[in-house]
Design a protein around this motif. Sequence first.
Motif, PDB file in Angstrom:
ATOM      1  N   CYS A 121       0.829  -1.211   0.000  1.00 49.18           N
ATOM      2  CA  CYS A 121       0.000   0.000   0.000  1.00 49.18           C
ATOM      3  C   CYS A 121       0.859   1.255   0.000  1.00 49.18           C
ATOM      4  O   CYS A 121       0.547   2.236  -0.672  1.00 49.18           O
ATOM      5  N   GLU A 122       1.949   1.216   0.740  1.00 49.24           N
ATOM      6  CA  GLU A 122       2.855   2.370   0.769  1.00 49.24           C
ATOM      7  C   GLU A 122       3.440   2.627  -0.617  1.00 49.24           C
ATOM      8  O   GLU A 122       3.512   3.770  -1.079  1.00 49.24           O
ATOM      9  N   ILE A 123       3.834   1.556  -1.308  1.00 51.19           N
ATOM     10  CA  ILE A 123       4.369   1.682  -2.664  1.00 51.19           C
ATOM     11  C   ILE A 123       3.298   2.236  -3.602  1.00 51.19           C
ATOM     12  O   ILE A 123       3.563   3.117  -4.430  1.00 51.19           O
ATOM     13  N   CYS A 124       2.081   1.758  -3.460  1.00 55.69           N
ATOM     14  CA  CYS A 124       0.969   2.198  -4.304  1.00 55.69           C
ATOM     15  C   CYS A 124       0.668   3.686  -4.099  1.00 55.69           C
ATOM     16  O   CYS A 124       0.511   4.447  -5.062  1.00 55.69           O
ATOM     17  N   ILE A 125       0.603   4.106  -2.862  1.00 55.28           N
ATOM     18  CA  ILE A 125       0.320   5.518  -2.562  1.00 55.28           C
ATOM     19  C   ILE A 125       1.453   6.399  -3.070  1.00 55.28           C
ATOM     20  O   ILE A 125       1.218   7.451  -3.680  1.00 55.28           O
ATOM     21  N   ARG A 126       2.684   5.967  -2.867  1.00 58.23           N
ATOM     22  CA  ARG A 126       3.839   6.739  -3.360  1.00 58.23           C
ATOM     23  C   ARG A 126       3.786   6.855  -4.883  1.00 58.23           C
ATOM     24  O   ARG A 126       4.009   7.932  -5.445  1.00 58.23           O
ATOM     25  N   MET A 127       3.468   5.775  -5.568  1.00 62.91           N
ATOM     26  CA  MET A 127       3.386   5.777  -7.025  1.00 62.91           C
ATOM     27  C   MET A 127       2.365   6.812  -7.500  1.00 62.91           C
ATOM     28  O   MET A 127       2.639   7.619  -8.395  1.00 62.91           O
ATOM     29  N   ARG A 128       1.194   6.833  -6.866  1.00 69.09           N
ATOM     30  CA  ARG A 128       0.131   7.754  -7.284  1.00 69.09           C
ATOM     31  C   ARG A 128       0.469   9.205  -6.951  1.00 69.09           C
ATOM     32  O   ARG A 128       0.259  10.099  -7.770  1.00 69.09           O
ATOM     33  N   LEU A 129       1.011   9.441  -5.765  1.00 74.52           N
ATOM     34  CA  LEU A 129       1.367  10.808  -5.398  1.00 74.52           C
ATOM     35  C   LEU A 129       2.566  11.314  -6.201  1.00 74.52           C
ATOM     36  O   LEU A 129       2.628  12.498  -6.551  1.00 74.52           O
ATOM     37  N   GLU A 130       3.502  10.430  -6.503  1.00 73.76           N
ATOM     38  CA  GLU A 130       4.661  10.851  -7.288  1.00 73.76           C
ATOM     39  C   GLU A 130       4.240  11.299  -8.680  1.00 73.76           C
ATOM     40  O   GLU A 130       4.682  12.333  -9.175  1.00 73.76           O
ATOM     41  N   LYS A 131       3.363  10.538  -9.322  1.00 75.58           N
ATOM     42  CA  LYS A 131       2.880  10.917 -10.656  1.00 75.58           C
ATOM     43  C   LYS A 131       2.117  12.250 -10.579  1.00 75.58           C
ATOM     44  O   LYS A 131       2.238  13.092 -11.477  1.00 75.58           O
ATOM     45  N   THR A 132       1.354  12.436  -9.521  1.00 76.00           N
ATOM     46  CA  THR A 132       0.605  13.681  -9.342  1.00 76.00           C
ATOM     47  C   THR A 132       1.564  14.853  -9.192  1.00 76.00           C
ATOM     48  O   THR A 132       1.383  15.909  -9.818  1.00 76.00           O
ATOM     49  N   MET A 133       2.577  14.698  -8.362  1.00 69.00           N
ATOM     50  CA  MET A 133       3.570  15.756  -8.144  1.00 69.00           C
ATOM     51  C   MET A 133       4.346  16.058  -9.431  1.00 69.00           C
ATOM     52  O   MET A 133       4.603  17.218  -9.755  1.00 69.00           O
TER      53      MET A 133
END
Length: 193
Positions: free
Chosen positions: A85-97
């Motif tokens: 889940c941490e990897i998933c959230i990071r992936m989504r927030l990184e693309k957003t940023m």
Amino acid sequence: MKNCHLLHVCCAPDLAISYLSGARGDIFFYNPNIHPKAEYEKRYAEVIKIAALFKMNVLKVPYNPDLFFKLTKGLQNEPEGGTRCEICIRMRLEKTMEYAKENGYKSVSTTLTASPKKNVAMIVKIGKELEKKYGVEFLPNVYRKSPLYNDAQKLIRKMGIYRQNYCGCIFSIRNSVIVATQETKTVKSGVEV
């Protein structure tokens, strides 16, 4: 002001509570973790409905589940809220940023903080790390603490907005089925859930 705030959105119910709690900006529906594709399309269509109600702009973002599976390979049996889940959230927030930086947005927030099942401290930690990397401010709004939470739930019911019963990935489907089965067995045995 154009390109002021970019709001990462995970689903329509969380968008409703986030908007009623003050979230504004362009909507970035980046969720390659959602599986299967029909589920992704259903959630996206519901986000479009809520966005239209609130007159919010939804940016077109490609669906790329291969990236999610690549990043979480070998983590299928991790518990919900764990490393996967941490990897998933990071992936989504990184693309957003990344998108925010490339397109001149000043700040980013996420509706993930509206979900009572998400670890807000982890989301904020990731957001702040990415803030340093991309130079775009991450606003750690905890939308689920809004006094308008119940109003959002009423609005969702009134509009007939789809409420998913699992986070999004194929692994969370399995976990939601296990939990639902355990709850059913508990109710049938006469024990309160």
